[in-house]
Design a protein around this motif. Structure first.
Motif, mmCIF file in Angstrom:
data_model
loop_
_atom_site.group_PDB
_atom_site.id
_atom_site.type_symbol
_atom_site.label_atom_id
_atom_site.label_comp_id
_atom_site.label_asym_id
_atom_site.label_seq_id
_atom_site.Cartn_x
_atom_site.Cartn_y
_atom_site.Cartn_z
ATOM 1 N N GLN A 139 0.902 -1.088 -0.073
ATOM 2 C CA GLN A 139 0.091 -0.638 0.317
ATOM 3 C C GLN A 139 1.132 1.455 -0.107
ATOM 4 N N HIS A 140 2.269 1.197 -0.127
ATOM 5 C CA HIS A 140 2.808 2.631 0.212
ATOM 6 C C HIS A 140 3.313 2.544 -1.026
ATOM 7 N N LEU A 141 3.738 2.021 -2.196
ATOM 8 C CA LEU A 141 4.260 2.123 -3.342
ATOM 9 C C LEU A 141 3.797 1.983 -4.504
ATOM 10 N N LYS A 142 4.255 2.717 -5.433
ATOM 11 C CA LYS A 142 3.661 2.965 -6.304
ATOM 12 C C LYS A 142 4.764 3.040 -7.781
ATOM 13 N N TYR A 143 6.001 3.375 -7.302
ATOM 14 C CA TYR A 143 6.393 2.295 -9.119
ATOM 15 C C TYR A 143 8.195 2.141 -8.251
#
Length: 372
Positions: free
Chosen positions: A340-344
């Motif tokens: 949930q804390h990651l984007k790329y």
């Protein structure tokens, strides 16, 4: 009748004028002498004040220099010690003290911007992976750091000359020599520097095609070719040993190979086959061994091994996967907590304290998750 002026009268008058002039000169000299003495005393007083101030500041600087010398000697003595992990813990403790000052403002789903200083310690593990050890305080399950980390040394500028880079990516340190190997992507080469960041040599320009990630195991350097569709193997001096794989989607072939890691016991080589959505495993003699994740993984970018688990990072949701050494996917609560804390995310490392340290390109930060 007017009295005639005699020569004696003239002489007396002249002597009177001379006496008057002499008295006037003596009076003026006396005034000047007093003024000069006063000015001299004032200047001497000012000089004495300046000297005393400089002396105080100089003594203070001497004390500061003495403290710095003591600190430097402590660092040098500790680095001479064989127990680097103990010394690492001592340095990291100073960072933890700073972190505790802001713990009350942190929540699991929040990020905080911190300007780090040299109390943050970057380490290299014995297999050449960069390691950054932070707090293992379980009260902070996930912390996102977006602050600045002051570099120890800056190496190179943009360009294609010696010590210059075009899109540098992978970096690894050979733990015996402490030489630094850097994948210089757009210049299609690997550059090597000593521990003081002095340029030593380069290799690979005759064979490389967008070198991406590097790993070192024993006396071998492994470089993935993102556009070349293969793995290149060199010795530590840059002498070419072998090409592993060819472009394609079959067993032992690659389509944009990415992250690489090596099992520290048996020497098996694990490679992220990015566009084929899988991990391929090769034995320590570079022969194809197996593959996994074909129906599960999405664009794997990096891979790390622990004693019991294989963790694979992807730049697409759900981002982090886990497998056992039977190559069966695991349902891992660690992965669920981090996603949930990651984007790329693009690369990561797991340190000796079970800290997951993940670089997230789109969020421009480092996410640290502690599995304790």
């Amino acid at each position: 009748m007017a009295t005639a002026t005699t020569s004696q009268d003239v002489r007396d008058s002249f002597e009177d004028e001379v006496v008057e002039i002499r008295n006037m000169i003596e009076s003026r000299f006396s005034e000047i002498s007093v003024a000069l003495t006063t000015r001299k005393n004032k200047l001497l007083q000012e000089l004495e004040e300046i000297f005393n101030k400089y002396k105080q500041e100089n003594n203070k600087r001497k004390e500061e220099i003495s403290e710095l010398e003591k600190g430097l000697k402590l660092i040098q003595d500790n680095f001479k010690s064989t127990n680097l992990k103990e010394f690492q813990s001592e340095i990291v403790f100073s960072f933890q003290q700073k972190q505790k000052a802001i713990e009350s403002e942190l929540k699991v789903n929040n990020s905080v911007s911190i300007e780090f200083d040299n109390t943050l310690l970057g380490m290299i593990d014995e297999f050449g992976k960069i390691r950054v050890d932070l707090s293992n305080d379980s009260s902070l399950p996930v912390v996102q750091y977006t602050g600045k980390v002051r570099p120890v040394v800056s190496v190179g500028t943009q360009g294609n000359g010696r010590g210059e880079f075009q899109n540098p990516y992978g970096v690894v340190v050979e733990y015996k020599s402490e030489n630094i190997y850097v994948a210089d992507q757009s210049n299609n080469r690997v550059q090597v520097f000593d521990r003081e960041a002095k340029y030593l040599f380069e290799f690979g320009s005759d064979k490389m095609n967008y070198p991406l990630c590097i790993a070192i195991y024993k006396d071998r350097v492994f470089v993935t070719q993102h556009l070349g569709g293969c793995l290149l193997v060199y010795d530590l001096s840059g002498k070419f040993i072998q090409q592993v794989g060819t472009p394609g989607s079959g067993k032992g072939q690659f389509n944009h190979p990415h992250g690489i890691t090596i099992h520290n016991t048996n020497g098996d080589i694990y490679i992220c086959d990015y566009s084929n959505n899988r991990i391929q495993i090769f034995s320590n003699d570079y022969s194809y061994k197996s593959q996994f994740g074909m129906s599960i993984l999405k664009s794997p970018t990096d891979i790390q091994l622990t004693k019991d688990t294989i963790f694979v990072l992807s730049d697409q949701n759900p981002f982090l996967y886990s497998f056992n050494y039977n190559l069966t996917q695991l349902h891992n609560t660690v992965c669920d907590s981090i996603r949930q804390h990651l984007k790329y995310p693009y690369s990561f490392f797991i340190d000796g304290n079970d800290n997951f340290i993940i670089s997230d390109a789109d969020n421009n930060n480092i996410v640290i998750f502690n599995n304790t």
